[in-house]
Design an enzyme around this catalytic site. Structure first.
Site, PDB file in Angstrom:
ATOM      1  N   HIS A  38     -60.880 -23.413 109.662  1.00 20.29           N
ATOM      2  CA  HIS A  38     -60.307 -22.135 109.240  1.00 20.29           C
ATOM      3  C   HIS A  38     -58.955 -22.357 108.560  1.00 20.29           C
ATOM      4  O   HIS A  38     -58.654 -21.734 107.543  1.00 20.29           O
ATOM      5  CB  HIS A  38     -60.130 -21.206 110.445  1.00 20.29           C
ATOM      6  N   ASP A  84     -57.474 -13.799 110.029  1.00 22.65           N
ATOM      7  CA  ASP A  84     -58.810 -14.302 110.318  1.00 22.65           C
ATOM      8  C   ASP A  84     -59.512 -13.321 111.257  1.00 22.65           C
ATOM      9  O   ASP A  84     -58.898 -12.376 111.748  1.00 22.65           O
ATOM     10  CB  ASP A  84     -58.693 -15.684 110.990  1.00 22.65           C
TER      11      ASP A  84
END
Length: 315
Positions: free
Chosen positions: A9, A108
Site C-alpha cells: 500500500h 487508504d
C-alpha cells in the site's frame, strides 16, 4: 497521505505522491517511523523537495514494540493489535492535521476513521485504492450478497468459500472498529491504481456498485531504471513470447506460501503448460525448504529458466 501500514500500500501511495508533485502539489506522507525509514531510499533528491515525511507515532503497547509498527515481518497473531494501535493513534493524526492544515487528505481503506477525522477539521478527503478494480469490484459483489453475476463468470467462489471470505471481511471490520468497505461512502470520488486500457469494464462496474466516480491513476510502478540482468533476460524472454501467452504469479510482498500451497501452485502451472513468471517470497530460513521441494519433483519435465531461481536455487 495516509496509507495502510503494508509495503504493498505504501509503495503505490508514494508513486502517486511523485506523480502529484509534477502538478505542483506539496505532499505530506504520513506513516510510522519504521515504514518511513524503509522507503527513504526510494525518494530522490528532486522528489524530497516536494514530498515531506511525517511520522505518526503509536501509543506504547508492550506486545507491539516500534519495529512492529508495520506489517513487514509482523507475526500474524499481532495483526489485530497493529490495527488497534493504529486506531489509538487517531488523536495523533488529528494533531498532525491541525498543525499542517493540508488542503486534502488522501486515505487508504484502512484506517476507516481517516475521512471523518479530516472532515472534522474541514479538510476534504479522497480515498485511494492501491489495488485492482477487478479485485475490488469482485469483493464488493460478494460481500453485498447480490444475485447479479460477476462480469467474468469464470471468477467465482464456491459456497463455502463465500462464507470464509465474508468472515474475513467481518473480522477486518471488527479489528478496525468499522467496516473497511464503508469508507466508500465518505468519498465523493475514488482514486484507484489501474488504467482503463486493462480494466475499463471493472472500473465501470465498480462505479455502479458503489455509486461513486472512479478515477484511475495508472499502474504506479517504481520508475527507477530496470537492472541490467532484467533488461537482458526477463524483458527479452517476454519479447520472444506470443502476446497474452505468459502469466505473472505473485501473492504480494508480505505473504509466504506454505509448502502445500507451493505444491498446489506448481501443479497448476505445470498442468496449464503456459509461460510464467512466479515470484516466490521466503521467510527467513525458508529457502532451504523450497529448494528441497523443487528437487523432489515439482515441475516434472518443465523447462524453467535459470534466472527465475536466483540465490543458488536450482533450475
Amino acid at each position: 497521505m495516509l496509507p495502510w501500514l503494508a509495503h504493498g500500500h505504501i509503495s503505490p501511495f508514494l508513486e502517486l505522491a511523485k506523480k502529484l508533485t509534477t502538478r505542483n502539489f506539496h505532499v505530506y506522507f504520513c506513516s510510522t517511523p519504521i515504514n518511513l525509514g524503509l522507503i527513504k531510499q526510494k525518494l530522490s533528491e528532486k522528489h524530497s523537495l516536494s514530498i515531506q515525511f511525517v511520522e505518526l507515532h503509536f501509543p506504547s503497547l508492550p506486545e507491539l514494540p516500534p519495529h512492529y509498527h508495520t506489517t513487514n515481518g509482523l507475526p500474524p497473531h499481532l495483526m489485530s493489535t497493529l490495527k488497534k494501535a493504529l486506531a489509538m493513534a487517531s488523536p495523533n493524526f488529528s494533531t498532525i492535521l491541525k498543525k499542517l492544515k493540508p488542503d486534502l487528505v488522501i486515505y487508504d481503506f484502512v484506517p476507516p476513521w481517516a475521512p471523518s477525522l479530516a472532515l472534522s477539521h474541514n479538510i476534504p478527503a479522497v480515498e485511494f485504492l492501491p489495488v485492482s478494480a477487478a479485485m475490488t469490484s469482485f469483493s464488493m459483489q460478494v460481500t453485498n450478497n447480490t444475485s447479479v453475476e460477476f462480469l467474468f463468470p469464470e471468477i467465482c467462489l464456491r459456497d463455502y468459500e463465500v462464507s470464509q471470505f465474508t468472515r474475513l471481511i467481518d473480522s477486518s471490520a471488527k479489528d478496525t472498529g468499522d467496516g473497511a468497505l464503508e469508507c466508500f461512502e465518505r468519498s465523493e470520488i475514488i482514486l484507484i491504481k489501474t488504467f482503463r486500457e486493462i480494466e475499463a469494464k471493472c472500473i465501470d462496474y465498480l462505479s455502479v456498485l458503489v455509486g461513486k466516480k472512479i478515477v484511475p491513476v495508472g499502474p504506479l510502478v517504481h520508475t527507477d531504471p530496470i537492472q541490467e540482468y532484467e533488461k537482458n533476460e526477463i524483458i527479452e524472454w517476454l519479447n520472444n513470447k506470443e502476446p497474452s501467452s505468459a502469466v505473472f504469479v505473485s501473492f504480494g510482498s508480505e505473504y509466504f506460501l506454505p509448502k502445500n500451497e507451493v505444491q498446489e501452485m506448481a501443479d497448476g502451472l505445470e498442468l496449464s503448460r503456459v509461460n510464467f513468471i512466479w515470484v516466490v517470497r521466503f521467510p527467513q530460513g525458508g529457502k532451504d525448504s523450497l529448494q528441497m521441494a523443487l528437487t523432489k519433483g515439482f515441475f516434472k519435465g518443465l523447462e524453467i529458466e535459470e534466472w527465475l531461481w536466483r540465490d543458488g536455487l536450482p533450475k
